[in-house]
Design a protein around this motif. Sequence first.
Motif, PDB file in Angstrom:
ATOM      1  N   ARG A 149       0.836  -1.202   0.000  1.00 36.72           N
ATOM      2  CA  ARG A 149       0.000   0.000   0.000  1.00 36.72           C
ATOM      3  C   ARG A 149       0.870   1.251   0.000  1.00 36.72           C
ATOM      4  NH1 ARG A 149      -4.969  -0.283   4.237  1.00 36.72           N
ATOM      5  NH2 ARG A 149      -6.320  -1.698   3.093  1.00 36.72           N
ATOM      6  N   SER A 150       1.880   1.235   0.867  1.00 35.92           N
ATOM      7  CA  SER A 150       2.735   2.407   0.991  1.00 35.92           C
ATOM      8  C   SER A 150       3.476   2.694  -0.301  1.00 35.92           C
ATOM      9  CB  SER A 150       3.742   2.207   2.128  1.00 35.92           C
ATOM     10  OG  SER A 150       4.493   3.377   2.311  1.00 35.92           O
ATOM     11  N   GLN A 153       1.076   4.138  -2.841  1.00 32.40           N
ATOM     12  CA  GLN A 153       0.640   5.476  -2.426  1.00 32.40           C
ATOM     13  C   GLN A 153       1.721   6.519  -2.647  1.00 32.40           C
ATOM     14  OE1 GLN A 153      -1.177   5.584   1.457  1.00 32.40           O
ATOM     15  NE2 GLN A 153      -0.094   7.445   2.009  1.00 32.40           N
ATOM     16  N   MET A 154       2.952   6.213  -2.222  1.00 33.66           N
ATOM     17  CA  MET A 154       4.032   7.200  -2.328  1.00 33.66           C
ATOM     18  C   MET A 154       4.393   7.472  -3.780  1.00 33.66           C
ATOM     19  SD  MET A 154       6.326   5.928   0.909  1.00 33.66           S
ATOM     20  CE  MET A 154       7.406   7.309   1.175  1.00 33.66           C
ATOM     21  N   ALA A 206       0.210  12.507   2.013  1.00 28.68           N
ATOM     22  CA  ALA A 206       0.247  11.140   1.490  1.00 28.68           C
ATOM     23  C   ALA A 206       1.670  10.592   1.490  1.00 28.68           C
ATOM     24  CB  ALA A 206      -0.327  11.117   0.075  1.00 28.68           C
ATOM     25  N   ASN A 209       2.657   9.388   4.851  1.00 29.03           N
ATOM     26  CA  ASN A 209       1.700   8.406   5.403  1.00 29.03           C
ATOM     27  C   ASN A 209       0.930   8.962   6.601  1.00 29.03           C
ATOM     28  OD1 ASN A 209       2.493   6.449   3.521  1.00 29.03           O
ATOM     29  ND2 ASN A 209       4.157   5.755   4.836  1.00 29.03           N
ATOM     30  N   ARG A 210       0.548  10.220   6.510  1.00 26.53           N
ATOM     31  CA  ARG A 210      -0.188  10.851   7.601  1.00 26.53           C
ATOM     32  C   ARG A 210      -1.688  10.845   7.306  1.00 26.53           C
ATOM     33  NH1 ARG A 210       1.544  11.840  12.518  1.00 26.53           N
ATOM     34  NH2 ARG A 210       0.147  13.624  12.606  1.00 26.53           N
ATOM     35  N   ASP A 214      -3.235   7.618   5.970  1.00 25.46           N
ATOM     36  CA  ASP A 214      -2.385   6.670   6.702  1.00 25.46           C
ATOM     37  C   ASP A 214      -2.837   5.219   6.466  1.00 25.46           C
ATOM     38  OD1 ASP A 214      -4.713   7.285   8.020  1.00 25.46           O
ATOM     39  OD2 ASP A 214      -3.866   7.125  10.029  1.00 25.46           O
ATOM     40  N   PRO A 216      -1.181   2.748   4.922  1.00 28.01           N
ATOM     41  CA  PRO A 216      -0.190   1.695   5.164  1.00 28.01           C
ATOM     42  C   PRO A 216      -0.198   1.188   6.605  1.00 28.01           C
ATOM     43  CG  PRO A 216       0.779   3.443   3.872  1.00 28.01           C
ATOM     44  CD  PRO A 216      -0.553   3.932   4.315  1.00 28.01           C
ATOM     45  N   GLU A 217      -0.735   1.960   7.541  1.00 28.15           N
ATOM     46  CA  GLU A 217      -0.800   1.489   8.932  1.00 28.15           C
ATOM     47  C   GLU A 217      -2.255   1.452   9.403  1.00 28.15           C
ATOM     48  OE1 GLU A 217       0.784   5.359  11.182  1.00 28.15           O
ATOM     49  OE2 GLU A 217       2.035   4.719   9.517  1.00 28.15           O
ATOM     50  N   GLU A 242       9.128   8.941  10.648  1.00 27.12           N
ATOM     51  CA  GLU A 242       7.879   9.556  10.163  1.00 27.12           C
ATOM     52  C   GLU A 242       7.791  11.019  10.585  1.00 27.12           C
ATOM     53  OE1 GLU A 242       3.188   9.376  11.312  1.00 27.12           O
ATOM     54  OE2 GLU A 242       4.169   7.437  11.021  1.00 27.12           O
ATOM     55  N   TYR A 302      -9.029   3.105   0.185  1.00 24.80           N
ATOM     56  CA  TYR A 302      -7.871   3.031  -0.712  1.00 24.80           C
ATOM     57  C   TYR A 302      -8.216   3.460  -2.134  1.00 24.80           C
ATOM     58  CZ  TYR A 302      -3.193   1.725  -1.916  1.00 24.80           C
ATOM     59  OH  TYR A 302      -1.887   1.792  -2.300  1.00 24.80           O
TER      60      TYR A 302
END
Length: 336
Positions: A149-150, A153-154, A206, A209-210, A214, A216-217, A242, A302
């Motif tokens: 996912r991360s 997303q990144m 994004a 991952n905030r 967020d 990914p977590e 982070e 997502y």
Amino acid sequence: MDGFLSTPVGILAITLAQTLALLVPVLMGVAYLTLAERKVLAAMQMRKGPNVVGPFGLLQPFADALKMLMKETIVPSGANRYLFLFAPMLTFMLAMLAWAVIPVNEGWAIADINVGILYLFAISSLGVYGIIIAGWASNSKYAFLGALRSAAQMVSYEVSMGFVIVTVLMCVGSLNLTAIVKAQETVWFFLPLFPMFIIFFISTLAETNRAPFDLPEGESELVAGFFVEYSSMSFALFFLGEYANMILMSALTTILFLGGWLPPINAEPFTWIPGPIWFALKIALCLFTFIWVRATFPRYRYDQLMRLGWKVFLPFSLLWLVLTAAVLKLTGWLPA
């Protein structure tokens, strides 16, 4: 003394002193950002927040650090031990390395290189490797899903961030971060490039991952995402990485759109305040907005996250890039 400073040992000593002078405040900022976030969220939710350890809870970050140090580092039996321990170190190191080119005042940068913005973009892009390695090396499906996912997303939001940066570079004519700040002496770029400023700030959420990105977590479906198997200082390094990235992205936003160390009005009494203080205040404003967004917005699904990145931000940033180029060309404002 001058002769010693020009020797290799002297140059190394100067570089080390400059690095410590920059990284020590950054690390203290990371420690107290964790406290500030808890205090701000508490105020927004009508709570007190940490207020027991030290006066007004000011020693809470040190208590948290001591607690992490005292815990045992547990490596899962099926994990790749070396990569498992390397991933959090990589995440934290990259967050620190990026500060080498950040100018907090005119001439106040460890390395004031001409391609500073490319260096920063490259370092922020490498951050995804720490998360992917952590997810893969953990030998856990939850961690691996969080890492995938991360990565998606990144990469998705870096594309629109790249177009935003190119738009700013067209207005400046240089990739040097000091030159970008100096180009804003007349007007800060967040005014003429306001839509790009909004896109960039949301993309930094994004990228780090905030909340509300967020995923990914996402604890509701992935327990804790990519660092679910981590404990002790290995978890703490992810946590610190982070928050260090949050400060870094706030610094980048300040340099690109908020005039860096320049005062809002170039007149007294604003000019009495030193440039680094203005720089720190603007970073603090961006960080407060990070926390404010976390307290306000629910987490995206997502598919919503991907739609926003690919179907909204990407075409709009590309359109604004073309419009900016056309305006600069037609009005003769292109930098020499």
